[in-house]
Design an enzyme around this catalytic site. Structure first.
Site, PDB file in Angstrom:
ATOM      1  N   CYS A 280       2.131  10.012   0.798  1.00 53.09           N
ATOM      2  CA  CYS A 280       0.992  10.426  -0.027  1.00 53.09           C
ATOM      3  C   CYS A 280       1.350  11.641  -0.887  1.00 53.09           C
ATOM      4  O   CYS A 280       2.188  11.532  -1.776  1.00 53.09           O
ATOM      5  CB  CYS A 280      -0.222  10.671   0.867  1.00 53.09           C
ATOM      6  N   HIS A 364      -0.503   4.976   3.191  1.00 55.00           N
ATOM      7  CA  HIS A 364      -0.535   5.600   4.515  1.00 55.00           C
ATOM      8  C   HIS A 364      -0.092   4.601   5.581  1.00 55.00           C
ATOM      9  O   HIS A 364      -0.917   3.852   6.113  1.00 55.00           O
ATOM     10  CB  HIS A 364      -1.943   6.112   4.821  1.00 55.00           C
ATOM     11  N   GLU A 366       0.610   5.104   8.585  1.00 52.26           N
ATOM     12  CA  GLU A 366      -0.013   5.404   9.888  1.00 52.26           C
ATOM     13  C   GLU A 366      -1.401   4.811  10.000  1.00 52.26           C
ATOM     14  O   GLU A 366      -1.983   4.770  11.086  1.00 52.26           O
ATOM     15  CB  GLU A 366      -0.080   6.921  10.100  1.00 52.26           C
TER      16      GLU A 366
END
Length: 398
Positions: A280, A364, A366
């Site tokens: 990001c 992202h 995650e």
């Protein structure tokens, strides 16, 4: 008695910079906040979304109509320091928030919003607001909540129009850690909760521009001792920690503003052979450090259903995204490869430094919330470290 046809007195307002006034029912914190309005298309994970530090300086409009049905808990939090209230300053919902029904629920969303200081409103046409953002871009606005329904509308309009917006704003310095710390919590397991790391096998220094907890958990779960350092930490201090890998975290605000102090540090770190991974804002920081440019997006990417193509494999992944700035792929110098691209608008979503253990992605991996298609990127990062140390590689996909 109020006539049945009379309009309910609004207890919350969303006042856009162009003077548009949207009336709703207030919940959460009372008072007001000025910010940029974006929309998020995720169906789940509202706690993770609202506590993601990347949303600092923003009001999140949820396109899914029913938010808050499963209540809130103390686990689904993404900012490192909840007391600092890093994350969204406002929230907009279609339907009124109902009483929670979930085995993990520990409280009502309304009370949780109050505790977090998030001003919210419900009962508006979120489809219309989303269409407005899609057509005109993300507007600056003031969100206000007054239980008595009394507002100084002229003042709210003036504040919305006067705010300069996110361009040129360094918000990473507002949400970063105050001091270095070591992270040891590992990912959540069904019926067990979060784990505790035993003996780490490698050392990663994570530069915290607004890092999410689940990123740190995934690194810890792969055997990394993760030392989290503030965003303004110098390269000499980082290298003195003798890291096996460097992680550049997500975060809010204008990357070029944060880059004033972050880019020179990253450029120094790139002079070493230490593997580097960015996500990001960290992706944007890496691009700037390599000579690229970033630009403000029209409506940004915020949601858990974004298709991204990996040019290195030809595969398409569904990923979570949360950004309002993007790397200009045409600005990338020779030796920097574009690895991922958004299938929604063709914008850049990943880069790698040719012949070096250095890469980053805009999305992202995650998730939290969202799909786990890109979890393999954490294993790729750890494998770069293990390769440098002459150790056996992990299976990239499990």
């Amino acid at each position: 008695m109020t006539p049945a046809w009379a309009t309910e007195k609004p207890t919350a307002l969303l006042v856009l910079a162009d003077g548009t006034v949207i009336e709703g029912r207030g919940l959460g914190a009372t008072g007001s906040a000025v910010a940029e309005v974006c929309f998020n298309t995720a169906l789940t994970g509202y706690q993770e979304i609202l506590t993601d530090p990347s949303y600092a300086g923003q009001i999140v409009t949820f396109t899914f109509p029913h938010i808050g049905n499963i209540g809130t808990n103390g686990e689904d939090i993404e900012d490192l320091n909840p007391a600092a209230r890093a994350g969204a300053v406002g929230a907009v919902f279609k339907a009124d928030v109902t009483n929670p029904s979930n085995y993990r629920a520990a409280g009502h969303l309304d009370q949780w919003l109050k505790k977090r200081g998030i001003v919210a409103l419900s009962g508006i046409d979120t489809r219309a607001l989303t269409a407005l953002i899609r057509e005109k871009g993300m507007p600056n606005a003031v969100i206000a909540h007054a239980p008595d329904g009394v507002f100084d509308l002229d003042d709210l309009k003036q504040r919305a129009a006067a705010w300069s917006g996110l361009i040129g704003l360094d918000l990473a310095k507002e949400v970063t850690s105050g001091q270095s710390s070591v992270w040891r919590e590992t990912p959540w397991v069904w019926n067990e909760g979060f784990g505790e790391q035993a003996e780490p096998s490698l050392h990663v220094v994570a530069i915290d521009y607004g890092v999410k907890r689940n990123i740190l958990r995934l690194l810890a779960g792969l055997g990394a001792k993760v030392t989290v350092v503030p965003a303004n930490t110098g390269s000499e201090e980082i290298l003195a920690m003798q890291p096996d890998g460097i992680f550049l975290s997500n975060g809010p605000g204008d990357p070029e503003a944060t880059g004033d102090y972050a880019v020179p540090v990253i450029q120094d770190l790139l002079k070493t052979d230490i593997p580097v991974f960015g996500i990001c804002l960290g992706h944007q920081m890496l691009a700037l450090a390599l000579g690229g440019r970033t630009a403000k997006m029209h409506q940004g990417h915020h949601g858990a259903n974004h298709p991204v193509k990996d040019h290195t494999t030809g595969k398409v992944e569904i990923v979570s995204m949360n950004h309002g700035f993007a790397v200009d792929a045409d600005s990338l110098p020779e030796g920097v490869e574009e690895t991922h691209v958004s299938l929604f608008d063709g914008s850049n979503c990943g880069i790698a430094l040719t012949g070096r253990p250095v890469f980053s992605v805009q999305h992202h991996p995650e998730a939290s919330p969202g799909p786990q298609d890109s979890h393999y990127l954490f294993r790729r990062f750890v494998n770069l470290i293990r390769e440098k140390r002459g150790e056996e590689q992990l299976a990239e996909r499990v």
